[in-house]
Scaffold this motif. Structure first.
Motif, PDB file in Angstrom:
ATOM      1  N   UNK A 102       0.812  -1.314   0.026  1.00 33.63           N
ATOM      2  CA  UNK A 102       0.148  -0.080   0.136  1.00 33.63           C
ATOM      3  C   UNK A 102       0.770   1.282   0.057  1.00 33.63           C
ATOM      4  N   UNK A 103       1.898   1.331   0.929  1.00 33.65           N
ATOM      5  CA  UNK A 103       2.610   2.373   0.906  1.00 33.65           C
ATOM      6  C   UNK A 103       3.565   2.730  -0.330  1.00 33.65           C
ATOM      7  N   UNK A 104       4.046   1.483  -0.899  1.00 39.73           N
ATOM      8  CA  UNK A 104       4.837   1.601  -2.055  1.00 39.73           C
ATOM      9  C   UNK A 104       3.864   2.158  -3.248  1.00 39.73           C
ATOM     10  N   UNK A 105       2.850   1.610  -3.313  1.00 37.57           N
ATOM     11  CA  UNK A 105       1.923   2.188  -4.417  1.00 37.57           C
ATOM     12  C   UNK A 105       1.762   3.516  -4.268  1.00 37.57           C
ATOM     13  N   UNK A 106       1.365   4.003  -3.092  1.00 38.31           N
ATOM     14  CA  UNK A 106       1.193   5.494  -2.833  1.00 38.31           C
ATOM     15  C   UNK A 106       2.373   6.172  -3.271  1.00 38.31           C
ATOM     16  N   UNK A 107       3.410   5.768  -2.623  1.00 35.46           N
ATOM     17  CA  UNK A 107       4.780   6.460  -2.945  1.00 35.46           C
ATOM     18  C   UNK A 107       5.269   6.355  -4.355  1.00 35.46           C
ATOM     19  N   UNK A 108       5.020   5.281  -5.187  1.00 32.25           N
ATOM     20  CA  UNK A 108       5.126   5.377  -6.739  1.00 32.25           C
ATOM     21  C   UNK A 108       4.550   6.248  -7.198  1.00 32.25           C
ATOM     22  N   UNK A 109       3.201   6.721  -6.937  1.00 32.19           N
ATOM     23  CA  UNK A 109       2.234   7.654  -7.792  1.00 32.19           C
ATOM     24  C   UNK A 109       2.404   8.930  -7.327  1.00 32.19           C
ATOM     25  N   UNK A 110       3.569   9.471  -6.527  1.00 33.97           N
ATOM     26  CA  UNK A 110       3.506  10.844  -5.856  1.00 33.97           C
ATOM     27  C   UNK A 110       3.466  11.699  -7.060  1.00 33.97           C
ATOM     28  N   UNK A 111       4.266  11.440  -8.175  1.00 36.49           N
ATOM     29  CA  UNK A 111       4.276  12.388  -9.337  1.00 36.49           C
ATOM     30  C   UNK A 111       3.189  12.113 -10.208  1.00 36.49           C
ATOM     31  N   UNK A 112       2.262  11.537 -10.035  1.00 34.58           N
ATOM     32  CA  UNK A 112       1.007  11.287 -10.972  1.00 34.58           C
ATOM     33  C   UNK A 112       0.182  12.378 -10.793  1.00 34.58           C
ATOM     34  N   UNK A 113      -0.289  12.905 -12.076  1.00 28.09           N
ATOM     35  CA  UNK A 113      -1.283  13.909 -12.050  1.00 28.09           C
ATOM     36  C   UNK A 113      -2.500  13.463 -11.611  1.00 28.09           C
ATOM     37  N   UNK A 114      -3.094  13.661 -10.481  1.00 28.07           N
ATOM     38  CA  UNK A 114      -4.514  13.359 -10.034  1.00 28.07           C
ATOM     39  C   UNK A 114      -5.632  13.954 -10.982  1.00 28.07           C
TER      40      UNK A 114
END
Length: 171
Positions: A102-114
């Motif tokens: 869960x934390x890795x998925x969240x950290x991987x997507x920090x630069x994703x444009x929501x």
């Protein structure tokens, strides 16, 4: 009406999630048994089932204080019990690295444009961020709680940007 989830568990016959909650208006503890329908031993998508249960209009108000991850784990326990495992075996077979993923998925997507996500994925990201916030949140009852925290951050090297420089207009 507001409800505060106190404890959550499972009942095997019939497959149900049991929620102990406090009615904040009357300050009474109550128990709610939520049946888990359409659960099969072989092909049950526990993530979707947990999300559907949490968004169900009948149970939505009661399950606000229960995290999505906890509901997923309870569904996994029920599913493994349907496969013939005991409660102890079901608990030991749960993936322990769920929080890590869960934390890795969240950290991987920090630069994703929501702004570019569709509504379903955006709701999922918001739920993940809310769960991470609640996990890291300090409550007044916590022993390490400090009311007014002041932190001085070390001054790093300031990077120069083109917009920092004065323009010919004087602005």
């Amino acid at each position: 009406m507001d409800f505060e989830a106190i404890r959550c568990g499972v009942r095997f016959r019939p497959p149900s999630i049991v929620l102990i909650y406090k009615d904040t208006e009357t300050n009474k503890l109550r128990k709610r048994v939520i049946p888990v329908r359409n659960l099969s031993a072989s092909t049950s998508d526990y993530k979707t089932e947990a999300e559907n249960l949490k968004n169900n209009p009948r149970h939505k108000n009661y399950l606000q204080g229960v995290s999505q991850i906890q509901l997923e784990r309870l569904h996994l326990i029920l599913q493994s019990h349907l496969q013939g495992f005991s409660l102890e075996q079901s608990l030991t077979s749960l993936p322990l690295d769920h929080d890590k993923d869960f934390n890795e998925d969240l950290n991987d997507d920090l630069n994703e444009d929501l702004n570019k996500l569709d509504d379903e994925k955006l709701a999922l990201k918001k739920n993940q961020m809310d769960e991470l916030f609640e996990k890291n949140r300090k409550h007044r009852d916590d022993p390490n709680f400090v009311y007014d925290v002041e932190v001085d951050f070390a001054k790093g090297t300031d990077e120069k940007c083109s917009w920092d420089e004065e323009s010919e207009d004087g602005f």
